[in-house]
Enzyme design. Structure first.
Site, mmCIF file in Angstrom:
data_model
loop_
_atom_site.group_PDB
_atom_site.id
_atom_site.type_symbol
_atom_site.label_atom_id
_atom_site.label_comp_id
_atom_site.label_asym_id
_atom_site.label_seq_id
_atom_site.Cartn_x
_atom_site.Cartn_y
_atom_site.Cartn_z
ATOM 1 N N ASN A 59 0.858 -1.180 0.000
ATOM 2 C CA ASN A 59 0.000 0.000 0.000
ATOM 3 C C ASN A 59 0.898 1.235 0.000
ATOM 4 O OD1 ASN A 59 -1.791 2.036 0.529
ATOM 5 N ND2 ASN A 59 -2.399 1.306 2.562
ATOM 6 N N LYS A 114 0.079 4.230 -0.329
ATOM 7 C CA LYS A 114 -0.606 5.396 0.245
ATOM 8 C C LYS A 114 -0.419 6.624 -0.657
ATOM 9 C CE LYS A 114 -0.271 3.241 4.701
ATOM 10 N NZ LYS A 114 -0.229 3.353 6.149
ATOM 11 N N HIS A 157 -9.617 1.137 4.609
ATOM 12 C CA HIS A 157 -8.352 1.338 5.331
ATOM 13 C C HIS A 157 -8.598 2.258 6.530
ATOM 14 C CE1 HIS A 157 -4.308 2.608 6.321
ATOM 15 N NE2 HIS A 157 -3.918 1.486 5.737
ATOM 16 N N GLU A 210 -7.002 4.637 7.740
ATOM 17 C CA GLU A 210 -6.782 6.074 7.522
ATOM 18 C C GLU A 210 -8.036 6.711 6.935
ATOM 19 O OE1 GLU A 210 -3.110 5.574 5.379
ATOM 20 O OE2 GLU A 210 -2.152 5.012 7.273
ATOM 21 N N GLU A 267 -5.527 -4.972 10.436
ATOM 22 C CA GLU A 267 -4.495 -3.959 10.639
ATOM 23 C C GLU A 267 -4.791 -3.173 11.917
ATOM 24 O OE1 GLU A 267 -2.490 -2.730 6.765
ATOM 25 O OE2 GLU A 267 -4.386 -1.667 6.787
ATOM 26 N N GLY A 272 2.239 2.375 10.692
ATOM 27 C CA GLY A 272 3.159 3.499 10.543
ATOM 28 C C GLY A 272 3.866 3.901 11.830
ATOM 29 N N SER A 289 3.291 -2.004 10.349
ATOM 30 C CA SER A 289 4.737 -2.045 10.628
ATOM 31 C C SER A 289 5.396 -3.370 10.267
ATOM 32 C CB SER A 289 5.012 -1.662 12.091
ATOM 33 O OG SER A 289 4.609 -0.322 12.327
HETATM 34 P P1 PGA Z 1 2.678 0.366 7.621
HETATM 35 O O1 PGA Z 1 1.218 0.550 6.992
HETATM 36 O O2 PGA Z 1 3.252 -0.900 7.059
HETATM 37 O O3 PGA Z 1 3.437 1.601 7.160
HETATM 38 O O4 PGA Z 1 2.517 0.296 9.090
HETATM 39 C C1 PGA Z 1 0.373 -0.554 6.769
HETATM 40 C C2 PGA Z 1 -0.925 -0.107 6.137
HETATM 41 O O5 PGA Z 1 -1.437 0.959 6.487
HETATM 42 O O6 PGA Z 1 -1.478 -0.814 5.265
#
Ligand code: PGA
Length: 254
Positions: A10, A12, A96, A98, A166, A172, A212
């Site tokens: 992803n 983003k 997601h 976010e 997740e 992140g 992460s």
């Molecule tokens: P990350 O994000 O690996 O940077 O923690 C995962 C995601 O949001 O899909």
């Protein structure tokens, strides 16, 4: 039927055209296990989808990071499922955290999006996961079950759905869930599917972990019985993503 390991990247809201070309080059040159062992999907921002689609190796696939909840029309700024189908984009990430947190997408809205995208012929990576506050108050499974139920209420055919667990506190942050923490929720989610959808859907639906994931922790996480792959954010922009794809090998020896 064995669940094929799934690794999604992803990207983003990151990248310039030059950076995207570099990532694609790195992926195209990589030696990775065959498509029988691992399914690889990368998700660039919308504007780079045609570029990535036309330059990426054919054994890797592309996903959009979102799409509109119904047929296109007067919805300024949105991209419809029909448009993705028109451009031959096979996958879409929906729900997601976010988008849930920053754009107020509710469980029901995400459920409707998943159902609509599937009905148009897209495959869906549907994301669920609890916040730190919810985990600390002991409601992880209630939250994840409610998010999954909103999808299950509207979806009958799960064969084109991958569920991404997740935990929001792991995204992140560099604070990855321990393999035991991930396995516990994946196992519970699979039991939830068995009880509320069907034994077959529970046995065949891939449940991937995100938050992460990196080159160092992927093998141990991927070795967990109910972890069927990953959704990778930050590390999917780096060469390390190749190591994460290779973590699929842990299932072969399992
Ligand atoms: P990350 O994000 O690996 O940077 O923690 C995962 C995601 O949001 O899909």
């Amino acid at each position: 039927m064995a669940r094929k390991f799934f690794v999604g990247g992803n990207w983003k809201c990151n990248g310039t055209a030059e950076e995207v070309k570099k990532i694609v080059n790195t992926l195209n040159e990589a030696q990775v296990p065959s498509q029988d062992v691992v399914e690889v999907v990368v998700s660039p921002p919308y504007v780079f989808l045609p570029l990535v689609k036309s330059t990426l190796r054919s054994d890797f696939h592309v996903a959009a990071q979102n799409c509109w909840v119904k047929k296109g029309g007067a919805f300024t700024g949105e991209v419809s499922a029909e448009m993705l189908v028109n451009l031959d984009i096979p996958w879409v990430i929906l729900g997601h955290s976010e988008r849930r947190a920053l754009l107020n997408e509710t469980n029901e809205f995400v459920g409707e999006k998943v159902a609509y995208a599937l009905a148009q012929g897209l495959k869906v990576i549907a994301c669920v996961g609890e916040t730190l506050e919810q985990r600390e108050s002991g409601s992880t499974m209630d939250v994840v079950a409610a998010q999954t139920k909103a999808i299950a209420d509207k979806v009958t055919n799960w064969s084109n759905v991958v569920v991404a667990y997740e935990p929001v506190w792991a995204i992140g942050t560099g604070k990855v869930a321990s393999p035991a923490q991930a396995q516990e929720v994946h196992d519970e989610l699979r039991k939830w599917l068995a009880k509320n959808v069907s034994a077959d859907v529970a046995a065949t639906t891939r449940i991937i972990y995100g938050g992460s994931v990196n080159g160092g922790n992927c093998k141990e996480l991927g070795g967990q019985a109910d972890v069927d792959g990953f959704l990778v954010g930050g590390a999917s922009l780096k060469a390390e993503f190749i190591d994460i794809i290779k973590a699929a090998e842990v299932k072969k020896s399992a």
